[in-house]
Design an enzyme around this catalytic site. Structure first.
Site, PDB file in Angstrom:
ATOM      1  N   ARG A   1      18.699  41.816 -79.809  1.00 51.74           N
ATOM      2  CA  ARG A   1      17.674  41.892 -80.862  1.00 51.74           C
ATOM      3  C   ARG A   1      18.250  42.556 -82.116  1.00 51.74           C
ATOM      4  O   ARG A   1      17.647  42.468 -83.184  1.00 51.74           O
ATOM      5  CB  ARG A   1      16.461  42.668 -80.359  1.00 51.74           C
ATOM      6  CG  ARG A   1      15.736  41.996 -79.203  1.00 51.74           C
ATOM      7  CD  ARG A   1      14.710  42.928 -78.592  1.00 51.74           C
ATOM      8  NE  ARG A   1      13.644  43.260 -79.538  1.00 51.74           N
ATOM      9  CZ  ARG A   1      12.819  44.291 -79.382  1.00 51.74           C
ATOM     10  NH1 ARG A   1      12.963  45.109 -78.333  1.00 51.74           N
ATOM     11  NH2 ARG A   1      11.864  44.526 -80.278  1.00 51.74           N
TER      12      ARG A   1
ATOM     13  N   ASP B   1       5.268  39.798 -83.310  1.00 49.31           N
ATOM     14  CA  ASP B   1       6.660  40.104 -82.983  1.00 49.31           C
ATOM     15  C   ASP B   1       7.452  38.806 -82.848  1.00 49.31           C
ATOM     16  O   ASP B   1       7.992  38.506 -81.778  1.00 49.31           O
ATOM     17  CB  ASP B   1       6.747  40.881 -81.663  1.00 49.31           C
ATOM     18  CG  ASP B   1       6.151  42.268 -81.765  1.00 49.31           C
ATOM     19  OD1 ASP B   1       6.760  43.118 -82.412  1.00 49.31           O
ATOM     20  OD2 ASP B   1       5.069  42.502 -81.185  1.00 49.31           O
TER      21      ASP B   1
ATOM     22  N   LYS C   1      12.243  48.118 -88.114  1.00 53.09           N
ATOM     23  CA  LYS C   1      12.002  48.842 -86.870  1.00 53.09           C
ATOM     24  C   LYS C   1      13.308  49.017 -86.102  1.00 53.09           C
ATOM     25  O   LYS C   1      14.265  48.266 -86.347  1.00 53.09           O
ATOM     26  CB  LYS C   1      10.964  48.101 -86.020  1.00 53.09           C
ATOM     27  CG  LYS C   1      11.404  46.713 -85.487  1.00 53.09           C
ATOM     28  CD  LYS C   1      10.264  46.063 -84.742  1.00 53.09           C
ATOM     29  CE  LYS C   1      10.691  44.774 -84.074  1.00 53.09           C
ATOM     30  NZ  LYS C   1       9.570  44.057 -83.433  1.00 53.09           N
TER      31      LYS C   1
ATOM     32  N   ASP D   1       5.219  51.918 -83.441  1.00 54.68           N
ATOM     33  CA  ASP D   1       5.374  50.983 -82.339  1.00 54.68           C
ATOM     34  C   ASP D   1       4.100  51.129 -81.498  1.00 54.68           C
ATOM     35  O   ASP D   1       3.337  52.086 -81.663  1.00 54.68           O
ATOM     36  CB  ASP D   1       6.635  51.337 -81.538  1.00 54.68           C
ATOM     37  CG  ASP D   1       7.220  50.140 -80.802  1.00 54.68           C
ATOM     38  OD1 ASP D   1       6.526  49.107 -80.705  1.00 54.68           O
ATOM     39  OD2 ASP D   1       8.363  50.240 -80.328  1.00 54.68           O
TER      40      ASP D   1
ATOM     41  N   HIS E   1       8.887  51.214 -73.450  1.00 59.43           N
ATOM     42  CA  HIS E   1       7.676  50.617 -72.893  1.00 59.43           C
ATOM     43  C   HIS E   1       7.306  51.326 -71.585  1.00 59.43           C
ATOM     44  O   HIS E   1       6.141  51.372 -71.208  1.00 59.43           O
ATOM     45  CB  HIS E   1       7.883  49.129 -72.590  1.00 59.43           C
ATOM     46  CG  HIS E   1       8.024  48.288 -73.811  1.00 59.43           C
ATOM     47  ND1 HIS E   1       9.246  48.034 -74.384  1.00 59.43           N
ATOM     48  CD2 HIS E   1       7.105  47.644 -74.574  1.00 59.43           C
ATOM     49  CE1 HIS E   1       9.074  47.256 -75.445  1.00 59.43           C
ATOM     50  NE2 HIS E   1       7.781  47.015 -75.584  1.00 59.43           N
TER      51      HIS E   1
END
Length: 532
Positions: free
Chosen positions: A154, A85, A184, A268, A197
């Site tokens: 991001r 990543d 993604k 993911d 997460h």
């Protein structure tokens, strides 16, 4: 290519085929005897390389090369996937092993696809030098939610066509540099206020709106032949109640059938809370494969890989999963592995250093939003108080606590009188802060994601009553909506060294501000001008 794929497919045992449906987390900075035995026991498709596996470029190259040699001794004579990543900016797992770039939103603010492509090539080259071959980027999400806890800077921005263009050019550069990429987080993670997460996020946007917005960059990348697509764990209520990563409607229906993608589909991390809170490791992988996916990425250690491997083997033996279905994925996986070998063989080095390219990005991206009090440029005799937030990780997809903010270093080179106060993101004030403000001629205050940490704005309003103040948004530009309208506001999008060095030159007046905010900001700040 087809003959090679079929020959390799026929050479694999059922157990080896099932292993190719999984990517795990590498262990340590070198291959221990225990890790070697695990690799030989279950030779999976590849491994993610991140912080605990990284010391310096030579060490990473040795680690990836040794793992590849183990596979060769097992008779698996095709590339092992080595994924990472390394997005740049707030998610930079390789730290100072690679060139430091400010991330996607800075590139969006610069709005030069040529810069984006060159950055992709340089990043690809540096990663491929270490044996890396699968870059889990670019982020193709539109950041549409200002309180998004995990995407934000991001993203390249919120304009579908512009984001798509940057993503496509980033892939071109990265491929030329020697690595494959992954778009993604399909179908999009930019319009949520929950971090997957930790838990389940839901997007209730209607299908027609999604097709005009969040799906556009992914469709454009599919049309351009993207190497792989990573599916998110977000629930899209228009396509059911399951996370996208487990949904046949999303993967087989939307991505494969409607959008026409027959390339590699990955997940993911299936160890993330959004999925693991719902189903076990083994069940999540089985459901992903049944939904139309190819490789499940699972980064929480051997136990989950062993469980998933065992569950898939059991599913084939019981008839839940056919070997023919596995072959569909194996063909995509082997074609992908042939791609990464081709990229590695044909890679080209960019004729520009990382420092020079990062400086170009900084000069094109840093943005002046407003300067109503005409505080710029800042004269060298000004006595400055610099109030900065302490860097910390705001999600698991964040490496900010490894960064060193050098703004003060460069300010002190340009201004002889600089006083500094650091505050945590939720700290109201600190003893002596108001006194220091009274002693200064001008205050520079940095902010990070003020919608999530509004105490920064409360401090700013008090400081602005004492002395003229310049607000520097060091991350999300949405902070400007909360900052008093009569305050000078700048956006740097990152705290990387070249962003900070360039900002100081711009404060001095040696460089102009060229960047444009790549997301829409509410006009209500103008209507609220009288409040301040």
């Amino acid at each position: 290519m087809s003959r090679w794929v079929e020959e390799r497919l026929q050479s694999l045992t059922l157990e080896q085929k099932i292993g190719q449906l999984l990517v795990g987390q590498a262990e340590g900075t070198e291959v221990s005897e225990s890790f070697r035995r695990f690799i030989e026991k279950i030779p999976i498709a590849g491994y993610r390389i991140n912080g605990p596996n990284i010391e310096h470029p030579g060490q990473v190259k040795s680690l990836t090369a040794e793992i590849q040699r183990i596979y060769a001794r097992l008779g698996l004579d095709f590339p092992v996937i080595f994924a990472c990543d390394q997005e740049g900016g707030v998610l930079s797992v390789f730290g100072d092993c690679v060139s430091e770039f400010p991330g996607n939103m800075a590139l969006g603010a610069a709005d030069s696809v040529a810069l984006t492509e060159r950055q992709g090539q340089l990043v690809g080259w540096e990663l491929s030098e270490m044996g890396m071959n699968h870059l889990l980027a670019p982020v193709a999400d539109l950041n549409l939610e200002k309180q998004n806890p995990v995407i934000g800077v991001r993203s390249f921005g919120d304009d579908p066509e512009r984001v798509a263009s940057h993503c496509i050019h980033f892939q071109r550069g990265a491929n030329r540099g020697g690595v494959a990429v992954s778009a993604k987080h399909f179908p999009g993670h930019g319009n949520t206020a929950t971090d997957t997460h930790l838990g389940l996020a839901t997007n209730h946007t209607e299908k027609d709106v999604l097709r005009r917005t969040e799906l556009v960059p992914f469709q454009k990348m599919v049309n351009a032949g993207v190497d792989s697509v990573m599916v998110t764990h977000v629930v899209f209520s228009e396509w059911g109640s399951m996370p996208a990563s487990l949904s046949p409607t999303v993967i087989s229906g939307l991505l494969r059938h409607e959008m026409g993608y027959d390339g590699l589909v990955i997940t993911d991390d299936l160890a993330m809370g959004a999925v693991r809170n719902l189903v076990s490791a083994g069940e999540s992988v089985l459901r992903f494969i049944q939904a139309g996916g190819d490789i499940a990425y699972m980064h929480d250690g051997r136990a989950s890989i062993e469980e998933a491997y065992g569950r898939l083997l059991e599913a084939v033996r019981s008839g839940e999963l056919t070997e023919e279905r596995i072959h569909l994925s194996l063909r995509r996986i082997l074609r992908f592995k042939q791609r990464i070998a081709t990229y590695q063989h044909a890679r080209e080095k960019l004729g520009t250093s990382g420092t020079d390219l990062a400086r170009q990005v900084a000069e094109q991206s840093i943005t002046l939003l407003r300067d109503p009090g005409r505080l710029l440029p800042v004269a060298p005799d000004k006595k400055l108080l610099v109030v900065l937030p302490q860097l910390c990780n705001l999600s698991e997809a964040d490496t900010s606590d490894q960064q060193e903010m050098k703004l003060v270093t460069y300010l002190k080179q340009a201004y002889p009188q600089v006083s500094v106060v650091e505050l945590s993101l939720d700290e109201a004030a600190r003893d002596g802060l108001w006194q220091k403000a009274n002693e200064a001629d001008l205050i520079l205050q940095g902010t990070i994601n003020a919608y999530r940490f509004p105490g920064q704005i409360a401090v700013m309003k008090k400081l602005a009553e004492i002395r003229p103040l310049i607000a520097i948004m060091l991350r999300d530009p949405y902070d400007s909506e909360l900052i008093p309208f009569d305050t000078t506001v700048l956006a740097t999008y990152a705290v990387t060294e070249q962003q900070m060095a360039t900002l100081v030159r711009q404060l001095q007046g040696a460089l102009t501000f060229k960047g444009k905010v790549p997301v829409k900001l509410d006009d209500h700040v103008k209507r609220r001008k009288e409040e301040w």
